[in-house]
Design a protein around this motif. Structure first.
Motif, PDB file in Angstrom:
ATOM      1  N   SER A  26      42.987  61.488  86.038  1.00  0.00           N
ATOM      2  CA  SER A  26      42.716  62.501  87.057  1.00  0.00           C
ATOM      3  C   SER A  26      41.319  63.051  86.834  1.00  0.00           C
ATOM      4  CB  SER A  26      43.749  63.630  86.964  1.00  0.00           C
ATOM      5  OG  SER A  26      43.443  64.660  87.864  1.00  0.00           O
ATOM      6  N   VAL A  31      45.231  62.414  81.353  1.00  0.00           N
ATOM      7  CA  VAL A  31      45.998  63.645  81.161  1.00  0.00           C
ATOM      8  C   VAL A  31      47.497  63.379  81.287  1.00  0.00           C
ATOM      9  CG1 VAL A  31      44.135  65.155  81.976  1.00  0.00           C
ATOM     10  CG2 VAL A  31      45.783  64.233  83.626  1.00  0.00           C
ATOM     11  N   ASN A  33      51.209  64.995  82.702  1.00  0.00           N
ATOM     12  CA  ASN A  33      51.765  65.898  83.699  1.00  0.00           C
ATOM     13  C   ASN A  33      53.226  65.523  83.927  1.00  0.00           C
ATOM     14  OD1 ASN A  33      51.685  67.989  85.606  1.00  0.00           O
ATOM     15  ND2 ASN A  33      50.973  66.662  87.254  1.00  0.00           N
ATOM     16  N   ARG A 122      47.387  68.214  82.302  1.00  0.00           N
ATOM     17  CA  ARG A 122      46.634  68.252  83.559  1.00  0.00           C
ATOM     18  C   ARG A 122      46.240  69.666  83.949  1.00  0.00           C
ATOM     19  NH1 ARG A 122      47.426  64.666  88.935  1.00  0.00           N
ATOM     20  NH2 ARG A 122      45.747  65.640  90.107  1.00  0.00           N
ATOM     21  N   THR A 126      51.520  72.808  83.560  1.00  0.00           N
ATOM     22  CA  THR A 126      52.341  71.736  82.997  1.00  0.00           C
ATOM     23  C   THR A 126      53.191  72.256  81.841  1.00  0.00           C
ATOM     24  OG1 THR A 126      50.649  70.124  83.627  1.00  0.00           O
ATOM     25  CG2 THR A 126      52.272  69.416  81.995  1.00  0.00           C
TER      26      THR A 126
END
Length: 145
Positions: A26, A31, A33, A122, A126
């Motif tokens: 991202s 990341v 999530n 993210r 999260t």
């Protein structure tokens, strides 16, 4: 000027003290999530959560509740996300299903492993929503349509 928040859904799936997460790219970073994504036209929030979880992880799930509804404005782009996070039970996995573009892999992580990766999440939402879930925050599915 029109302000238009992005409507999104996410799903918390816990099994054997591990959470189903996506490891994804991202904004040029890798990341972690929850399985999450945007609501499509003519789709309910429930349908979106089940669809996004399947598309991003290969797991078919059954929704069992709602953890919460949150607003988050991403500092990277200024977009505000209106996110409903569901709780779901993992039913079955299709290991051959291609995952959405940008998803590197679906992984099961313990809460402690998530804490170790705090800088790789993210967004702050999260971890916050997992902490809300761990604290017992639960609402019935019919709290959202």
């Amino acid at each position: 000027m029109t302000w238009a928040p992005h409507v999104t859904v996410a799903t918390i799936v816990e099994r054997d003290n591990c959470f189903l997460m996506v490891y994804e790219e991202s904004d040029g970073k890798k990341v972690y999530n929850q399985p999450a994504g945007h609501l499509d036209p003519d789709e309910t929030l429930h349908e979106a959560a089940v669809r996004e979880t399947l598309e991003e992880t290969g797991w078919k799930v059954q929704l069992t509740g709602v953890v919460g509804v949150n607003l988050y404005t991403a500092p990277s782009n200024g977009i505000t996300y209106f996110r409903t996070t569901f709780i779901a039970e993992a039913l079955n996995h299709d290991a051959n299903r291609p995952l959405d573009t940008g998803i590197i892999e679906a992984v099961w992580l313990t809460y402690e492993e998530l804490l170790e990766r705090k800088d790789q999440l993210r967004s702050p939402m999260t971890l916050q929503i997992i902490e809300d879930y761990r604290a017992g925050r639960r609402f019935p599915l019919n709290v959202v349509g």
